[in-house]
Design a protein around this motif. Structure first.
Motif, PDB file in Angstrom:
ATOM      1  N   ILE A   1       0.829  -1.196   0.000  1.00 23.28           N
ATOM      2  CA  ILE A   1       0.000   0.000   0.000  1.00 23.28           C
ATOM      3  C   ILE A   1       0.870   1.255   0.000  1.00 23.28           C
ATOM      4  N   PHE A   2       0.552   2.188  -0.909  1.00 25.19           N
ATOM      5  CA  PHE A   2       1.232   3.471  -0.986  1.00 25.19           C
ATOM      6  C   PHE A   2       0.217   4.578  -0.698  1.00 25.19           C
ATOM      7  N   THR A   3       0.697   5.784  -0.519  1.00 24.73           N
ATOM      8  CA  THR A   3      -0.201   6.916  -0.298  1.00 24.73           C
ATOM      9  C   THR A   3      -0.980   7.227  -1.573  1.00 24.73           C
ATOM     10  N   ASP A   4      -2.017   8.029  -1.417  1.00 27.26           N
ATOM     11  CA  ASP A   4      -2.825   8.525  -2.544  1.00 27.26           C
ATOM     12  C   ASP A   4      -3.521   7.421  -3.326  1.00 27.26           C
ATOM     13  N   GLY A   5      -3.783   6.290  -2.670  1.00 24.92           N
ATOM     14  CA  GLY A   5      -4.596   5.259  -3.299  1.00 24.92           C
ATOM     15  C   GLY A   5      -3.877   4.274  -4.189  1.00 24.92           C
ATOM     16  N   LEU A   6      -2.542   4.346  -4.251  1.00 30.50           N
ATOM     17  CA  LEU A   6      -1.792   3.395  -5.076  1.00 30.50           C
ATOM     18  C   LEU A   6      -1.593   2.088  -4.312  1.00 30.50           C
ATOM     19  N   VAL A   7      -1.970   0.971  -4.935  1.00 34.70           N
ATOM     20  CA  VAL A   7      -1.824  -0.350  -4.314  1.00 34.70           C
ATOM     21  C   VAL A   7      -1.218  -1.313  -5.323  1.00 34.70           C
ATOM     22  N   PHE A   8      -0.179  -2.050  -4.887  1.00 34.99           N
ATOM     23  CA  PHE A   8       0.378  -3.139  -5.682  1.00 34.99           C
ATOM     24  C   PHE A   8      -0.215  -4.446  -5.160  1.00 34.99           C
ATOM     25  N   HIS A   9      -0.910  -5.167  -6.017  1.00 38.40           N
ATOM     26  CA  HIS A   9      -1.450  -6.473  -5.658  1.00 38.40           C
ATOM     27  C   HIS A   9      -0.413  -7.530  -6.067  1.00 38.40           C
ATOM     28  N   GLU A  10       0.117  -8.247  -5.080  1.00 39.00           N
ATOM     29  CA  GLU A  10       1.229  -9.170  -5.326  1.00 39.00           C
ATOM     30  C   GLU A  10       0.833 -10.605  -4.971  1.00 39.00           C
ATOM     31  N   THR A  11       1.125 -11.523  -5.881  1.00 34.70           N
ATOM     32  CA  THR A  11       0.832 -12.942  -5.662  1.00 34.70           C
ATOM     33  C   THR A  11       2.136 -13.723  -5.691  1.00 34.70           C
ATOM     34  N   VAL A  12       2.421 -14.432  -4.609  1.00 35.68           N
ATOM     35  CA  VAL A  12       3.688 -15.171  -4.485  1.00 35.68           C
ATOM     36  C   VAL A  12       3.679 -16.375  -5.422  1.00 35.68           C
ATOM     37  N   SER A  13       4.695 -16.465  -6.273  1.00 37.71           N
ATOM     38  CA  SER A  13       4.793 -17.564  -7.245  1.00 37.71           C
ATOM     39  C   SER A  13       5.932 -18.529  -6.925  1.00 37.71           C
ATOM     40  N   ASP A  14       6.876 -18.125  -6.095  1.00 42.30           N
ATOM     41  CA  ASP A  14       7.995 -18.988  -5.696  1.00 42.30           C
ATOM     42  C   ASP A  14       8.409 -18.571  -4.290  1.00 42.30           C
ATOM     43  N   TYR A  15       8.589 -19.573  -3.402  1.00 42.12           N
ATOM     44  CA  TYR A  15       8.880 -19.216  -2.020  1.00 42.12           C
ATOM     45  C   TYR A  15       9.783 -20.258  -1.366  1.00 42.12           C
ATOM     46  N   ILE A  16      10.900 -19.779  -0.800  1.00 45.29           N
ATOM     47  CA  ILE A  16      11.780 -20.588   0.044  1.00 45.29           C
ATOM     48  C   ILE A  16      11.998 -19.783   1.317  1.00 45.29           C
ATOM     49  N   ASP A  17      11.533 -20.305   2.421  1.00 42.63           N
ATOM     50  CA  ASP A  17      11.543 -19.540   3.663  1.00 42.63           C
ATOM     51  C   ASP A  17      12.938 -19.043   4.012  1.00 42.63           C
ATOM     52  N   ARG A  18      13.014 -17.739   4.309  1.00 45.98           N
ATOM     53  CA  ARG A  18      14.243 -17.041   4.692  1.00 45.98           C
ATOM     54  C   ARG A  18      15.324 -17.077   3.613  1.00 45.98           C
TER      55      ARG A  18
END
Length: 320
Positions: free
Chosen positions: A212-229
């Protein structure tokens, strides 16, 4: 100042400025579709070049003989155009800042051309009239050729002296960022929205992260690859209809016709027993006929955003 001098000043300043304002309004008409549009080389290069030609060609011959005059005086109507278009909200400050170097260089090129034409012995007014029509001729040709979309990468990193689990916790979920913690000097100068927070609902593939950014800007992010830490890759989507029209200039709005962010990647690398290097990559797409120039600005902006987030994550990992 006598009448003759007033006419000369009007020609070298008012004429090129009026010409550019008329072309800007003409190229901004949405009814033309993709035939005439501001984000084109036909406008961004041809118009300031012709402004420079007009400025110098109608100047006093003694002034024209000076290289400094031919090179720098065309900048004056460019600055006047900037003031007029920003004052009447025809163009935004951020957009102007990015195209100003191109306008200044092109106007100087035009000034050198105008000086050469004027210093010839025969009359070149017919050539000047034909040159003034060049943007209207070149724009449809440019529209037919079309733009070639390009994908580019912005890469940043920061070294953090903290345990991996603490760093990773600040990566996946970024708590509220105050204005005092915002160090994004370029985006702040351009008046872009600043980051507020990022929320992840699930640590793993398929997780949804909302930046979430100011002035109504939002990046919708979907995780496609994940290795913890170690690693997190996420697709990014910004929807222009969610962003208020007053938030960003229409020519640089994220997710719009010309610029879009595609994905991001965090990678955590262990350097030694106490220090880790946090890498942050992003890929963005440009759709213009002058990607060679626009990509520099887009990369600088993305790197400024990323460095801003990284410094927040570093501070929190090391001090909180």
């Amino acid at each position: 100042m006598n009448r003759e001098n007033l006419i000369t000043v009007a020609k070298i300043l008012a004429l090129p400025t009026l010409y550019a304002v008329v072309l800007r309004l003409f190229f901004g008409v949405t009814a033309w579709g993709n035939l005439f549009y501001v984000m084109s080389m036909s406008f961004l290069f041809c118009v300031p070049t012709i402004m420079g030609i007009l400025t110098v060609y109608y100047s006093d011959i003694d002034d024209i003989r000076k290289f400094s005059y031919r090179f720098f005086v065309p900048w004056i109507p460019v600055v006047i155009l900037l003031l007029i278009t920003t004052a009447f909200s025809i163009e935004g400050w951020a957009c102007w800042l990015m195209i100003l170097p191109l306008f200044l260089i092109a106007s100087s090129v035009g000034g050198l051309i105008g000086g050469r034409l004027r210093m010839r012995k025969h009359d070149n007014k017919l050539y000047i009239s034909l040159i003034a029509l060049l943007p209207l001729i070149a724009a449809p040709i440019e529209a037919i050729i079309g733009s070639i979309p390009g994908t580019y990468e912005a890469y940043t990193y920061i070294d953090i002296t903290a345990p991996a689990d603490k760093i990773w916790g600040n990566v996946t979920r970024v708590r509220g960022i105050s204005a005092a913690q915002d160090k994004g000097w370029l985006t702040r100068f351009l008046g872009f929205p600043r980051p507020v927070k990022a929320e992840l609902n699930y640590n793993g593939v398929g997780g949804y992260r909302k930046a979430i950014f100011t002035d109504g800007l939002v990046f919708h992010e979907t995780v496609s690859d994940y290795i913890d830490r170690q690693k997190m890759v996420f697709a990014i989507k910004a929807y222009p209809h969610e962003i208020p029209s007053t938030t960003m200039d229409e020519h640089v709005v994220i997710g719009g016709q010309y610029f879009d962010v595609l994905n991001g990647t965090y990678e955590l690398e262990r350097l030694n027993t106490t220090t880790h290097r946090l890498h942050l990559y992003s890929h963005f797409k440009l759709h213009t006929t002058f990607n060679f120039y626009a990509s520099w600005w887009a990369r600088w902006i993305m790197q400024d955003i990323q460095n801003n987030i990284l410094q927040v994550e570093k501070y929190r990992s090391e001090n909180e």
